[in-house]
Design a protein around this motif. Structure first.
Motif, PDB file in Angstrom:
ATOM      1  N   ILE A  51       0.826  -1.212   0.000  1.00 41.29           N
ATOM      2  CA  ILE A  51       0.000   0.000   0.000  1.00 41.29           C
ATOM      3  C   ILE A  51       0.864   1.268   0.000  1.00 41.29           C
ATOM      4  CG2 ILE A  51      -1.664   1.347   1.366  1.00 41.29           C
ATOM      5  CD1 ILE A  51      -2.936  -1.325   2.223  1.00 41.29           C
ATOM      6  N   LEU A  52       1.815   1.333   0.929  1.00 40.71           N
ATOM      7  CA  LEU A  52       2.613   2.571   1.037  1.00 40.71           C
ATOM      8  C   LEU A  52       3.467   2.806  -0.201  1.00 40.71           C
ATOM      9  CD1 LEU A  52       3.730   2.782   4.769  1.00 40.71           C
ATOM     10  CD2 LEU A  52       2.010   4.125   3.549  1.00 40.71           C
ATOM     11  N   GLU A  53       4.025   1.730  -0.737  1.00 33.45           N
ATOM     12  CA  GLU A  53       4.843   1.867  -1.954  1.00 33.45           C
ATOM     13  C   GLU A  53       4.020   2.426  -3.116  1.00 33.45           C
ATOM     14  OE1 GLU A  53       8.358  -1.436  -2.212  1.00 33.45           O
ATOM     15  OE2 GLU A  53       6.320  -1.939  -2.753  1.00 33.45           O
ATOM     16  N   LEU A  54       2.794   1.943  -3.232  1.00 29.67           N
ATOM     17  CA  LEU A  54       1.931   2.419  -4.319  1.00 29.67           C
ATOM     18  C   LEU A  54       1.550   3.884  -4.102  1.00 29.67           C
ATOM     19  CD1 LEU A  54      -0.025  -0.876  -4.694  1.00 29.67           C
ATOM     20  CD2 LEU A  54       1.030   0.320  -6.622  1.00 29.67           C
ATOM     21  N   VAL A  55       1.348   4.239  -2.841  1.00 32.10           N
ATOM     22  CA  VAL A  55       1.067   5.648  -2.519  1.00 32.10           C
ATOM     23  C   VAL A  55       2.265   6.499  -2.927  1.00 32.10           C
ATOM     24  CG1 VAL A  55       0.865   7.263  -0.570  1.00 32.10           C
ATOM     25  CG2 VAL A  55      -0.590   5.234  -0.667  1.00 32.10           C
ATOM     26  N   GLU A  56       3.448   6.033  -2.560  1.00 38.21           N
ATOM     27  CA  GLU A  56       4.668   6.802  -2.872  1.00 38.21           C
ATOM     28  C   GLU A  56       4.871   6.908  -4.379  1.00 38.21           C
ATOM     29  OE1 GLU A  56       7.312   4.536  -0.443  1.00 38.21           O
ATOM     30  OE2 GLU A  56       6.583   5.536   1.374  1.00 38.21           O
ATOM     31  N   PHE A  57       4.667   5.808  -5.071  1.00 31.12           N
ATOM     32  CA  PHE A  57       4.821   5.787  -6.524  1.00 31.12           C
ATOM     33  C   PHE A  57       3.865   6.799  -7.171  1.00 31.12           C
ATOM     34  CE2 PHE A  57       3.312   4.016 -10.618  1.00 31.12           C
ATOM     35  CZ  PHE A  57       4.516   3.965 -11.315  1.00 31.12           C
ATOM     36  N   SER A  77     -14.422 -13.124   2.777  1.00 25.35           N
ATOM     37  CA  SER A  77     -14.320 -11.797   3.405  1.00 25.35           C
ATOM     38  C   SER A  77     -12.957 -11.597   4.080  1.00 25.35           C
ATOM     39  CB  SER A  77     -15.450 -11.583   4.404  1.00 25.35           C
ATOM     40  OG  SER A  77     -15.371 -12.549   5.427  1.00 25.35           O
ATOM     41  N   GLU A  78     -12.334 -12.692   4.525  1.00 20.86           N
ATOM     42  CA  GLU A  78     -11.043 -12.567   5.222  1.00 20.86           C
ATOM     43  C   GLU A  78      -9.975 -11.944   4.320  1.00 20.86           C
ATOM     44  OE1 GLU A  78     -12.861 -15.374   5.107  1.00 20.86           O
ATOM     45  OE2 GLU A  78     -13.603 -15.290   7.177  1.00 20.86           O
ATOM     46  N   LYS A  79     -10.125 -12.095   3.021  1.00 21.59           N
ATOM     47  CA  LYS A  79      -9.107 -11.546   2.101  1.00 21.59           C
ATOM     48  C   LYS A  79      -9.326 -10.066   1.819  1.00 21.59           C
ATOM     49  CE  LYS A  79      -6.532 -14.386  -0.801  1.00 21.59           C
ATOM     50  NZ  LYS A  79      -6.236 -14.856  -2.128  1.00 21.59           N
ATOM     51  N   MET A  80     -10.479  -9.555   2.206  1.00 21.24           N
ATOM     52  CA  MET A  80     -10.805  -8.160   1.941  1.00 21.24           C
ATOM     53  C   MET A  80     -10.142  -7.267   3.001  1.00 21.24           C
ATOM     54  SD  MET A  80     -13.122  -5.517   2.888  1.00 21.24           S
ATOM     55  CE  MET A  80     -14.037  -6.461   4.061  1.00 21.24           C
ATOM     56  N   VAL A  81      -9.460  -6.223   2.573  1.00 22.16           N
ATOM     57  CA  VAL A  81      -8.872  -5.264   3.510  1.00 22.16           C
ATOM     58  C   VAL A  81      -9.771  -4.034   3.482  1.00 22.16           C
ATOM     59  CG1 VAL A  81      -6.812  -3.942   4.117  1.00 22.16           C
ATOM     60  CG2 VAL A  81      -6.573  -6.177   2.999  1.00 22.16           C
ATOM     61  N   SER A  82     -10.282  -3.665   4.652  1.00 22.95           N
ATOM     62  CA  SER A  82     -11.297  -2.608   4.690  1.00 22.95           C
ATOM     63  C   SER A  82     -10.695  -1.233   4.431  1.00 22.95           C
ATOM     64  CB  SER A  82     -11.985  -2.603   6.053  1.00 22.95           C
ATOM     65  OG  SER A  82     -11.071  -2.113   7.017  1.00 22.95           O
ATOM     66  N   LYS A  83     -11.566  -0.333   4.050  1.00 23.91           N
ATOM     67  CA  LYS A  83     -11.182   1.065   3.853  1.00 23.91           C
ATOM     68  C   LYS A  83     -10.485   1.626   5.097  1.00 23.91           C
ATOM     69  CE  LYS A  83     -13.521   5.500   3.822  1.00 23.91           C
ATOM     70  NZ  LYS A  83     -14.789   6.155   4.032  1.00 23.91           N
ATOM     71  N   VAL A  84     -11.051   1.345   6.269  1.00 23.41           N
ATOM     72  CA  VAL A  84     -10.486   1.886   7.513  1.00 23.41           C
ATOM     73  C   VAL A  84      -9.044   1.396   7.685  1.00 23.41           C
ATOM     74  CG1 VAL A  84     -10.676   1.763  10.035  1.00 23.41           C
ATOM     75  CG2 VAL A  84     -12.713   2.143   8.632  1.00 23.41           C
ATOM     76  N   GLU A  85      -8.833   0.104   7.416  1.00 18.51           N
ATOM     77  CA  GLU A  85      -7.486  -0.455   7.578  1.00 18.51           C
ATOM     78  C   GLU A  85      -6.512   0.140   6.557  1.00 18.51           C
ATOM     79  OE1 GLU A  85      -7.608  -4.733   7.872  1.00 18.51           O
ATOM     80  OE2 GLU A  85      -5.416  -4.867   7.768  1.00 18.51           O
ATOM     81  N   ILE A  86      -6.965   0.283   5.340  1.00 16.28           N
ATOM     82  CA  ILE A  86      -6.099   0.866   4.295  1.00 16.28           C
ATOM     83  C   ILE A  86      -5.702   2.289   4.701  1.00 16.28           C
ATOM     84  CG2 ILE A  86      -6.072   1.718   1.896  1.00 16.28           C
ATOM     85  CD1 ILE A  86      -7.964  -0.663   1.190  1.00 16.28           C
ATOM     86  N   LEU A  87      -6.696   3.054   5.139  1.00 14.45           N
ATOM     87  CA  LEU A  87      -6.418   4.459   5.477  1.00 14.45           C
ATOM     88  C   LEU A  87      -5.532   4.579   6.713  1.00 14.45           C
ATOM     89  CD1 LEU A  87      -9.890   6.070   4.738  1.00 14.45           C
ATOM     90  CD2 LEU A  87      -7.782   6.309   3.408  1.00 14.45           C
ATOM     91  N   ASP A  88      -5.738   3.695   7.692  1.00 12.25           N
ATOM     92  CA  ASP A  88      -4.908   3.739   8.903  1.00 12.25           C
ATOM     93  C   ASP A  88      -3.436   3.572   8.542  1.00 12.25           C
ATOM     94  OD1 ASP A  88      -6.933   4.216  10.593  1.00 12.25           O
ATOM     95  OD2 ASP A  88      -7.086   2.164  11.389  1.00 12.25           O
ATOM     96  N   ARG A  89      -3.189   2.630   7.628  1.00 16.01           N
ATOM     97  CA  ARG A  89      -1.788   2.365   7.250  1.00 16.01           C
ATOM     98  C   ARG A  89      -1.194   3.582   6.544  1.00 16.01           C
ATOM     99  NH1 ARG A  89      -0.979  -3.828   5.303  1.00 16.01           N
ATOM    100  NH2 ARG A  89      -2.641  -4.757   6.524  1.00 16.01           N
ATOM    101  N   ILE A  90      -1.981   4.221   5.700  1.00 13.08           N
ATOM    102  CA  ILE A  90      -1.468   5.381   4.957  1.00 13.08           C
ATOM    103  C   ILE A  90      -1.290   6.560   5.905  1.00 13.08           C
ATOM    104  CG2 ILE A  90      -1.982   7.035   3.108  1.00 13.08           C
ATOM    105  CD1 ILE A  90      -3.605   4.690   1.791  1.00 13.08           C
ATOM    106  N   ASN A  91      -2.298   6.774   6.724  1.00 12.64           N
ATOM    107  CA  ASN A  91      -2.298   7.934   7.619  1.00 12.64           C
ATOM    108  C   ASN A  91      -1.121   7.915   8.593  1.00 12.64           C
ATOM    109  OD1 ASN A  91      -3.642  10.337   8.473  1.00 12.64           O
ATOM    110  ND2 ASN A  91      -4.246   9.222  10.320  1.00 12.64           N
ATOM    111  N   ALA A  92      -0.701   6.708   8.988  1.00 14.44           N
ATOM    112  CA  ALA A  92       0.405   6.593   9.944  1.00 14.44           C
ATOM    113  C   ALA A  92       1.707   7.121   9.342  1.00 14.44           C
ATOM    114  CB  ALA A  92       0.575   5.131  10.350  1.00 14.44           C
ATOM    115  N   ARG A  93       1.816   7.067   8.022  1.00 15.59           N
ATOM    116  CA  ARG A  93       3.047   7.512   7.370  1.00 15.59           C
ATOM    117  C   ARG A  93       2.869   8.861   6.670  1.00 15.59           C
ATOM    118  NH1 ARG A  93       6.641   9.466   5.930  1.00 15.59           N
ATOM    119  NH2 ARG A  93       8.452   8.878   4.687  1.00 15.59           N
TER     120      ARG A  93
END
Ligand code: SAM
Length: 364
Positions: free
Chosen positions: A198-204, A228-244
């Motif tokens: 996720i972060l690499e794609l954001v940086e790219f 459903s276990e393979k789905m990464v939620s919006k909240v989780e995606i954003l948390d990872r981005i927001n931390a960096r």
């Protein structure tokens, strides 16, 4: 001539045979059963794809549409014109892989010239984009969406079953050179597959001025065996981005837009998330889909359609086709993603219980 039949839906109070005359059909009087207007049309120009993405179409054997059944560019343009008459303002060309369709720039030129159409875009895996970007840009394509889920060659090959990352990147940069703007990267995140990217794609995307849209992995079709276990939620995606890279919500572009947008507090880049699973947006959905063989489908998760090709190849005039689209849209009451969330919350959701049309046939 048979009227367009929207299978599974009671049309007794709509359209042909019910006393509604085809004349007088306008965008103003067209709302679906839940009051939603028709504003967007996704047109699949082929069901063929040169990738075999695990989350979309992993199967090698599939019942492909016969070539003779595929709508010609003239037929697509005729139907598009009628859709615009009924209120469609945005058209997106998709597939399958739309760049596999020979001479696609000719269709782009025809659609780009449609009076009343405000926006024309194309979704592609970009593997053939470097050779087609000039012709597409010259034909009037101003913006493009590119699907890209990782920038690691090995993982790319694992996910798509094609060793094509270099071509895709070349395509992206060719589109940039030819002035397409915005260029949006669509990324589907799957847990245990590319959630570490996720972060690499954001940086790219920040580095090169591409917009990025993360998409929750959806249970579209049946071939991907979604869990459903393979789905990464919006909240989780954003948390990872927001931390960096701290971000702030700026909302949807308009109330029918699938993506919720965010801005980076440092002002660099453009990011959004499409959360069809955890935050369904059916209430604002103004999208219809036209398959490569001319079936009108009202929802990404539907198994029902209305055969417009049969109508136009049967000699129907514009009034009749308009009446059929009107009838099908008026009957529309799909709210699949909302129903899925309700079922997931009550522990009753079974992904493959219902047969759905595959994304490769429907167009993303
Ligand atoms: N071949 C083109 C492309 O790759 O963009 C257009 C068709 S593809 C079906 C359109 C979009 O659907 C892509 O962005 C793809 O990532 C997305 N997609 C396919 N399967 C999906 C799934 N199960 N969940 C979420 N998005 C999906």
């Amino acid at each position: 001539m048979e009227p367009c039949y929207y299978s599974g839906v009671d049309q007794s109070h709509h359209g042909a045979g019910s006393g509604m005359e085809p004349t007088g059909i306008t965008r103003e009087n067209l709302g679906d059963a839940l009051g939603r207007a028709l504003r967007d049309l996704r047109i699949s120009v082929t069901d063929r794809c040169n990738f075999r993405c695990s989350y979309c179409m992993p199967l090698d054997k599939y019942e492909w549409i016969d070539r003779g059944e595929i709508l010609t560019f003239e037929e697509i343009t005729r139907l598009s014109k009628l859709f615009v008459q009924l209120g469609v303002e945005e058209i997106r060309i998709t597939g399958g892989e739309p760049l596999l369709r020979h001479g696609l720039e000719n269709l782009v030129a025809q659609l780009a010239g449609l009076e009343g159409l405000k926006d024309l875009s194309l979704t592609t895996n970009a593997s053939l984009l470097s050779e087609k970007a000039t012709a597409l840009a010259q034909a009037g394509l101003k913006r493009i969406n590119v699907s890209l889920d990782t920038i690691h060659p090995d993982k790319f090959e694992l996910m798509t079953r094609r060793d094509d990352l270099a071509n895709v990147l070349e395509g992206l940069f060719a589109a940039k050179r030819y002035g397409m703007n915005p260029i949006k990267i669509n990324t589907v995140i799957q847990r245990g597959v590319n959630d570490g990217d996720i972060l690499e794609l954001v940086e790219f995307s920040r580095q090169h001025g591409f917009w990025i849209r993360f998409i929750e992995y959806m249970d579209v079709g049946n071939a991907n065996n979604w869990v459903s276990e393979k789905m990464v939620s919006k909240v989780e995606i954003l948390d990872r981005i927001n931390a960096r890279y701290p971000i702030k919500e700026i909302g949807r572009h308009d109330e029918s837009a699938p993506a919720v947008n965010y801005e980076f507090l440092d002002g660099i880049g453009n990011i959004g998330v499409i959360a069809s699973v955890t935050e369904p947006f059916c209430a604002g959905c103004t999208r219809a889909r036209l398959t490569a063989d001319g079936k009108l489908v009202m929802c990404l998760f539907s198994d029902q359609s209305c055969d417009l090709k049969k109508l136009i190849r049967g000699g129907a005039n514009d009034e009749t086709v308009l009446a059929s689209i009107h009838s099908a849209w008026s009957a529309r009451k799909d709210r699949y993603s909302e129903e899925r969330l309700e079922a997931m919350n009550s522990g009753e959701y079974r992904p493959n219980r219902r047969k759905k049309i595959e994304m490769i046939s429907l167009g993303g």
